[in-house]
Structures are given as C-alpha cells and as structure tokens.
Design an enzyme around this catalytic site. Structure first.
Site, mmCIF file in Angstrom:
data_model
loop_
_atom_site.group_PDB
_atom_site.id
_atom_site.type_symbol
_atom_site.label_atom_id
_atom_site.label_comp_id
_atom_site.label_asym_id
_atom_site.label_seq_id
_atom_site.Cartn_x
_atom_site.Cartn_y
_atom_site.Cartn_z
ATOM 1 N N CYS A 189 0.819 -1.217 0.000
ATOM 2 C CA CYS A 189 0.000 0.000 0.000
ATOM 3 C C CYS A 189 0.855 1.271 0.000
ATOM 4 C CB CYS A 189 -0.882 -0.032 1.240
ATOM 5 S SG CYS A 189 -1.783 1.501 1.527
ATOM 6 N N VAL B 131 -5.327 0.173 5.810
ATOM 7 C CA VAL B 131 -3.982 0.445 6.294
ATOM 8 C C VAL B 131 -3.510 1.731 5.617
ATOM 9 C CG1 VAL B 131 -3.314 -1.915 6.802
ATOM 10 C CG2 VAL B 131 -3.021 -1.058 4.472
ATOM 11 N N TYR C 67 -5.356 5.997 -9.056
ATOM 12 C CA TYR C 67 -6.510 5.172 -8.654
ATOM 13 C C TYR C 67 -7.758 5.610 -9.419
ATOM 14 C CZ TYR C 67 -4.129 2.861 -4.764
ATOM 15 O OH TYR C 67 -3.296 2.089 -4.011
#
Ligand code: GSH
Length: 341
Positions: free
Chosen positions: A49, A117, A180
């Site tokens: 991530c 996270v 994204y």
C-alpha cells in the site's frame, strides 16, 4: 462531500476515496487521549500500500522503529480484509489478532466503513487509534520529536510548510489518487480526465525537478516521501493495471533519476517490496484483472543504476544523517527486492 455530490460522482463513473473515519491524533500533549509513548502503539501496514509505505519510510527516517512497533499484513485481503497470515498461527504476535478488523471492532462496534492500512493500534487496549493516512506521517514528524533518533531529518520544516502543503495537495489529487481514479474509473471520460491529470502533473514535476534535487528546498521532506511511493509502483503496476500508459516512469529521464535517487537512499528502497506490490494489485482487484494473473515484468534492476542527481546539490538529510540499516526482522525478502525478471 455530501450524499448528493457522492451520488453525482458515482453517476459520472468516478472513483471516490473514502475519508478516514478514525482521525484521533497521537500527540505530545495527548489531547485526544493518545499521548506519545514509546512501545505503546503498533503501526499496521501492508507493504503493497502506497499510503502505508509512507508511514514505514517516515518511521525509518526518523528512527522511530523501537518506539513504534510494526505489523505487516498479507498483501492479499480476503472478505474480512487485512490478515496476519505472514505470522505464526496467522496471528499478529503482539496484538494477538488474526484480522486487522478486530482492532477496528474493539474501537467501534459495527463500524460500517472499510478496514484500511496504515492503521495505528493501541497495544494495551487492542483498539484502533487512527487510520488517517494523511495525518499519521505529519504527526510522526512533528509530535514524536522527543523520540526521534539523533540525526533525524526535519521532514516538515516550519518555514517551508506552506509550499510543502501546496505541492502535496496537487500531487495527491493528480498523481497519488489520480492513478486510482484512472484505474477504477467506470466511464471512459472519467478515466481520460484522471489520465490527463497524472501526466499533466508528471510534466510539471519533471520540469521542477530538472532544476532541484528534491521537491521543496534543499532536503528530503514529506512531499518527497508522498511522491516516491506512487513512483515506486508506477511501472510495476499503474502503467499497465491502472492504464496510466502515456509513458513509463523509466521513460522520463528526470523523474526516473529523481525516483532512483530516493530509492537508493536508506529508508526508501529498503521499505519497498515489489513482490507484495504486484501480488496485491493484480490479485486483489479482480474487477479490473479478472484472471488474477501477476505479470512477470517489468525488469526492476534499473532502480539500482546510478542516478547522477548529486550534481544538483541538495543535502538529503540537511544537518542530520541517514538512518542505520533496516532491523533484520523488517528486511524486505529477496523476492521483493529490485531485480531482473
Ligand atoms: N483510509 C483510506 C486510505 C488508505 C487506503 O486506501 N488503504 C488501502 C490500501 S492501499 C486499504 O487498506 N483499503 C481498504 C481495503 O482495500 O480493504 C481509505 O480507506 O481509502
């Protein structure tokens, strides 16, 4: 953003990142009930991530490893989200839990949002403190000063904060989150808008970084950390999987050299795990990669080649020093390191 705006975004086929729900801060004065304290908190990350990778880099540059322990999740979530399947008995050895969601539940029963996270968990109570990824690193830099190592850099210098904030805001919108928005767009024009933003910002960054070694001032700051974690994933994932393919990072001489300079700086490349990165994106997002096949390429050995950026001057750590080597227990396994296919 209100419900109407959210609905509008959905209709336009745009990806919307949820706001971090748990935004308590761990501070020197403990005003939210969470005072800075060595050994009390556990940082939970996925090495895949980019937002969690930021926290790993800051923690290392600032020398907070012994003050804040680290839990690393499996790069693949299941329907219960992040899991501790890399640990013996599939359990985090410090928190004693199998899923990060257990810490979320301990904090708030029936919390309806996603489990994300990076997350910081209070070890004594097992409760989640924060999943506010934008704030965690700023607080490491500004609130945890008493526990920084000797020679820790100032990652958010007071006199440059306005400029750092402005750069980070644009980089977040167009690059960090832009990739994204391109990858998860559900309409052609939403994808194209996001794609244009990514490369408009790349061109702006490339021009800026042709004259200076780091994004703001003479030294590495929070702004560099935030840009780096997206650049590190660019050719391996975003170029193909998220269709951000005007060019590869490695085809932009300035940005590629800048990214390699950081990668070869202690704290950056040594927290980057390409195996976790590739497995996570290609195997978890089955909506955009239904077969779950993980590509073998690209050749990542280029990350280790000379970058020549020293000639621009700059002092990576200012008056400070680089961090010591990664603690053995936190080293990226060989299969995740930059290497040839
Ligand atoms: N807290 C934010 C940002 C952090 C974030 O997006 N982390 C990702 C991993 S890169 C995550 O954990 N997403 C939740 C999931 O995939 O279940 C969010 O929920 O969108």
């Amino acid at each position: 953003m209100n419900a109407e705006e959210r609905q509008g975004q959905a209709e336009k086929g745009e990806f919307h990142r949820s706001v971090s729900h748990f935004a308590d801060r761990i501070t020197a004065d403990g005003r939210d009930g969470w005072p800075v304290e060595p050994g009390r908190y556990r940082l939970v990350v996925s090495r895949a991530c980019p937002w969690a990778n930021r926290a790993m880099i800051s923690r290392r540059l600032l020398g907070l490893e012994s003050a804040i322990s680290l839990a690393i999740t499996d790069p693949l979530q299941d329907e219960r989200s992040w899991r501790f399947t890399l640990d013996p008995d599939d359990r985090d050895p410090v928190l004693g839990i199998r899923f990060l969601s257990e810490a979320y539940d301990a904090r708030e029963r029936d919390y309806p949002g996603g489990v994300s996270v990076p997350a910081i968990v209070d070890v004594p109570s097992g409760r989640l403190v924060t999943n506010d990824f934008q704030r965690i690193t700023l607080d490491f830099a500004t609130e945890w000063g008493a526990l920084h190592r000797e020679g820790a850099p100032d990652l958010y210098p007071q006199q440059s904060r306005q400029e750092i904030d402005e750069v980070m805001e644009r980089v977040y919108r167009e690059v960090n989150n832009g990739v994204y928005r391109a990858g998860f767009a559900r309409r052609q024009n939403a994808y194209e808008r996001a794609f244009q933003g990514v490369f408009r910002c790349f061109d702006w960054l490339s021009d800026r970084l042709s004259r200076q070694r780091f994004l703001v001032g003479e030294t590495i700051t929070e702004a560099d950390i935030r840009l780096f974690t997206t650049l590190a994933r660019f050719d391996a994932v975003y170029h193909g999987h998220f269709k951000c393919n005007r060019n590869k990072l490695s085809e932009d001489p300035v940005l590629w050299a800048y990214a390699r300079d950081l990668f070869q700086t202690p704290g950056f490349g040594d927290t980057t795990d390409f195996a976790h990165i590739k497995r996570h994106y290609y195997q978890v997002h089955t909506n955009i990669n239904p077969t779950g096949i993980v590509p073998l390429g690209p050749d990542l050995s280029g990350w280790l080649t000379p970058h020549g950026r020293e000639q621009l001057g700059g002092r990576p750590f200012g008056d400070g020093t680089p961090p010591p080597p990664v603690p053995a227990a936190e080293q990226v396994p060989p299969e995740g390191q930059a290497r040839q296919v």
